[in-house]
Structure formats: structure tokens, C-alpha cells
Design a protein around this motif. Structure first.
Motif, PDB file in Angstrom:
ATOM      1  N   ALA A  97      17.248   5.229   8.695  1.00 24.42           N
ATOM      2  CA  ALA A  97      16.860   3.881   8.260  1.00 24.42           C
ATOM      3  C   ALA A  97      15.975   3.786   9.421  1.00 24.42           C
ATOM      4  O   ALA A  97      14.558   2.784   9.329  1.00 24.42           O
ATOM      5  CB  ALA A  97      18.147   3.412   8.738  1.00 24.42           C
ATOM      6  N   ALA A  98      15.684   4.348  10.673  1.00 27.02           N
ATOM      7  CA  ALA A  98      14.370   3.475  11.596  1.00 27.02           C
ATOM      8  C   ALA A  98      13.366   4.095  11.212  1.00 27.02           C
ATOM      9  O   ALA A  98      12.265   3.474  11.695  1.00 27.02           O
ATOM     10  CB  ALA A  98      15.160   4.499  13.069  1.00 27.02           C
ATOM     11  N   HIS A  99      13.439   5.686  10.377  1.00 32.37           N
ATOM     12  CA  HIS A  99      11.781   5.452   9.990  1.00 32.37           C
ATOM     13  C   HIS A  99      11.412   4.373   9.154  1.00 32.37           C
ATOM     14  O   HIS A  99       9.872   4.385   9.118  1.00 32.37           O
ATOM     15  CB  HIS A  99      11.694   7.595   9.180  1.00 32.37           C
ATOM     16  N   ALA A 100      12.172   4.439   7.738  1.00 33.47           N
ATOM     17  CA  ALA A 100      11.716   3.492   7.035  1.00 33.47           C
ATOM     18  C   ALA A 100      11.660   1.735   7.774  1.00 33.47           C
ATOM     19  O   ALA A 100      10.484   1.526   7.525  1.00 33.47           O
ATOM     20  CB  ALA A 100      12.585   3.348   6.272  1.00 33.47           C
ATOM     21  N   ASP A 101      11.828   1.321   9.002  1.00 38.47           N
ATOM     22  CA  ASP A 101      12.331  -0.108   9.636  1.00 38.47           C
ATOM     23  C   ASP A 101      10.463  -0.026  10.009  1.00 38.47           C
ATOM     24  O   ASP A 101       9.459   0.105  10.434  1.00 38.47           O
ATOM     25  CB  ASP A 101      13.238  -0.436  10.719  1.00 38.47           C
ATOM     26  N   TRP A 102      10.146   1.461  10.877  1.00 37.32           N
ATOM     27  CA  TRP A 102       8.949   1.574  11.756  1.00 37.32           C
ATOM     28  C   TRP A 102       7.863   1.243  10.683  1.00 37.32           C
ATOM     29  O   TRP A 102       7.092   0.668  10.908  1.00 37.32           O
ATOM     30  CB  TRP A 102       8.739   3.140  12.483  1.00 37.32           C
ATOM     31  N   LEU A 103       7.983   1.814   9.236  1.00 40.15           N
ATOM     32  CA  LEU A 103       6.821   1.993   8.397  1.00 40.15           C
ATOM     33  C   LEU A 103       6.956   0.843   7.935  1.00 40.15           C
ATOM     34  O   LEU A 103       5.548   0.195   7.665  1.00 40.15           O
ATOM     35  CB  LEU A 103       7.495   3.501   7.587  1.00 40.15           C
ATOM     36  N   GLU A 104       8.052   0.021   7.368  1.00 43.09           N
ATOM     37  CA  GLU A 104       7.919  -1.242   7.058  1.00 43.09           C
ATOM     38  C   GLU A 104       7.315  -2.019   8.617  1.00 43.09           C
ATOM     39  O   GLU A 104       6.381  -2.827   7.607  1.00 43.09           O
ATOM     40  CB  GLU A 104       9.417  -2.188   7.394  1.00 43.09           C
TER      41      GLU A 104
END
Length: 303
Positions: A100-107
Motif C-alpha cells: 500500500a505504501a509503494h502504491a501511495d508513493w507512486l500515486e
């Protein structure tokens, strides 16, 4: 509080075929802290936007043979280093990394750059992150080219090759990144190229993100990543813009995964899918010209 580690510019001096300007975007990593995400941004700003997402344990260096020809053809080519990789900042604690953190950083990164009408190329974790975004925000994407990747929802048995890799990443004392890349390509990399993949990781503290990634792949339906990916698949099942699979013939980890995308994503219908010969898992090292041609065709810049 988790240490945020910065790259050492001296380790990135004179990398073969990687003379791109450094660009940086801050992202919120929680706890009132920001980390810098490094990215390449080449080509005209008014050209078709192409987003190239790397996976584990590589970085934007993997795309060096694709960036230049795509930009020369008039496309704006954006290739970020995920947090924990490349020149981007690294969190020293493995527990700071989550799907979830990686997805948030990319978003955050995509939103900050205002990218839209994106042509996505994704491989490995680039797909686990990029395809989740396509499913969640399909309006941002003009087309997708997927290679040697998947979007798991925790069903079925993981392949023996993947389970072996997961254990290796968690426990192998050396974990030499450059050699890992070399073992998963068909062509022989030069010593300088191997060193370029090692450049982001001067010591064990910088490898936390790379060691953490395999364990974040959902292998059970109860995993939080699996739950989020089910939602993403709801969007992918309605994605009607072009979705092309170009998997390679020498990748035991993702072999056969292209069939699921071709069956489930409406935009895959009628596309010139193929299994590309002569490519290993890190296919951008082996057959970049195939992917360049496909991206340019879909972007309307083909010959």
C-alpha cells in the motif's frame, strides 16, 4: 524513527548509456517525513506521455535502451526510481515498506507531475504497482504494454521459482543486486553494467526495500494487497483501451501470466500479443527494441 538514506552521487558517475538529467519529486512517507523520488524525464513536454515502471531489484537504469529512442521519436518519457531503489531515497527499516505504501508513493508522484493520457510499460513490480493504478484510475491511461508481470489476488499456488526467490531475498547474506540482474537476463552484461545495478546499494542498510519487496507479493486472499488488487481487477475488467502483452520466452517466474490478462482485460482483444524470443525476466536488457516499437505504435509515433 526510520532513517531516510540518500544516494551517494559518486557511485553513479559515468554509468554506461545513462547520461540523463536528474529530476526529483518529494513524496510523503508518513510521520511528517518526506523522501525524494528520483526520475528521468526526457523528450518534449507536449509529446505522448510514456511511463516506464521498473521492478525488483532494479531501477530506471533498466530502461536506458528504451528512453532515448522513445524520446527521439517525440514522446515524453518518464522513468521513476521507486522509493528504496536507484537514486531515490531509501528507508532503512524493512517494516516501513508495504504494498500500500509503494502504491501511495507512486500515486503521489504521478499526481504531482500531472501525468495524464499515459502509455504505461510495466514489468515485474512495475506491473504490481502500475496495473493496480490502471485498475483504480483507468481515466489516466491511454494504453498499457505489460511484460513479465502479474497482479495477484492471493489465489492459486505460487510458483516454486517465486517461492525460492522470496526466500533468497529474505535470507541470503550477500544479496548482490547486480549479479541477481545478470542471472535473469539472456545477454551477458558488462562489468560496468553490473556495477550500475549495484550503485544504489553501498551496504546492507540500503537494501531494505529490495529485500522487502518479494514478501509483499500477496500469496493469500487475506493479504491486504490481495484485497486492494481485487478492487483493481474490477477496473481492469472494464479497461477497453489498448492492452498489449509482450512476455518473453525465458522467464520461469511469470510464464503463462499473459494468458490471464488477454482473457480478462477487454482492451487486450485484437492486440498483437506475442511471446518475445530471446528475453529473460529483465527483458528490457535483452529485447528493448521490441518494446520501443510497440510503444511507438500505440502512441501513434510508429514508422
Amino acid at each position: 524513527m526510520t532513517d531516510i538514506l540518500h544516494h551517494d552521487p559518486a557511485r553513479f558517475t559515468g554509468l554506461p548509456d545513462y547520461a540523463f538529467a536528474d529530476r526529483w519529486q518529494a513524496v510523503d512517507v508518513g510521520g511528517g517525513r518526506e523522501a525524494r523520488m528520483h526520475y528521468v524525464d526526457e523528450g518534449p513536454r507536449d509529446g505522448p506521455v510514456l511511463l516506464l515502471l521498473h521492478g525488483e531489484p532494479s531501477w530506471s537504469y533498466l530502461y536506458r535502451h528504451m528512453i532515448s529512442p522513445l524520446a527521439a521519436a517525440g514522446c515524453r518519457v518518464v522513468a521513476p526510481d521507486l522509493i528504496g531503489f536507484g537514486k531515490s531515497d531509501k528507508l532503512a527499516d524493512q517494516g516501513s515498506y508495504s504494498y500500500a505504501a509503494h502504491a501511495d508513493w507512486l500515486e503521489q508522484f504521478v499526481a504531482a507531475l500531472g501525468l495524464k493520457d499515459i502509455g504505461l510499460f510495466c514489468q515485474d513490480w512495475g506491473g504490481l504497482l502500475g496495473l493496480r493504478m490502471v485498475g483504480m484510475q483507468p481515466e489516466r491511461f491511454a494504453f498499457v504494454v505489460a511484460s513479465n508481470t502479474f497482479l495477484p489476488v492471493g489465489k492459486g499456488e505460487p510458483s516454486p521459482a517465486f517461492l525460492a526467490w522470496r526466500e533468497f531475498a529474505a535470507s541470503h547474506p550477500g544479496f548482490e543486486i547486480g549479479r541477481i540482474i545478470q542471472r535473469a537476463t539472456v545477454r551477458e552484461l558488462s562489468e560496468a553494467e553490473v556495477a550500475a545495478y549495484d550503485a544504489p546499494f553501498p551496504d546492507e542498510s540500503h537494501k531494505a526495500g529490495a529485500r522487502a519487496f518479494p514478501a509483499l507479493v500477496p500469496i493469500s486472499e487475506e493479504d491486504s494487497g490481495a484485497v486492494d488488487n481485487v478492487r483493481a481487477w474490477d477496473g481492469l475488467r472494464r479497461f477497453e483501451r489498448p492492452f498489449l502483452t509482450l512476455f518473453t520466452d525465458q522467464d520461469p517466474i511469470t510464464k503463462g501470466g499473459e494468458q490471464f490478462f488477454q482473457k480478462m482485460v477487454p482492451g487486450a482483444a485484437g492486440q498483437p500479443h506475442r511471446i518475445v524470443e530471446g528475453g529473460g525476466h529483465f527483458c528490457q536488457e535483452d529485447v528493448p527494441e521490441v518494446f520501443v516499437a510497440a510503444m511507438l505504435d500505440l502512441a501513434g509515433r510508429g514508422g
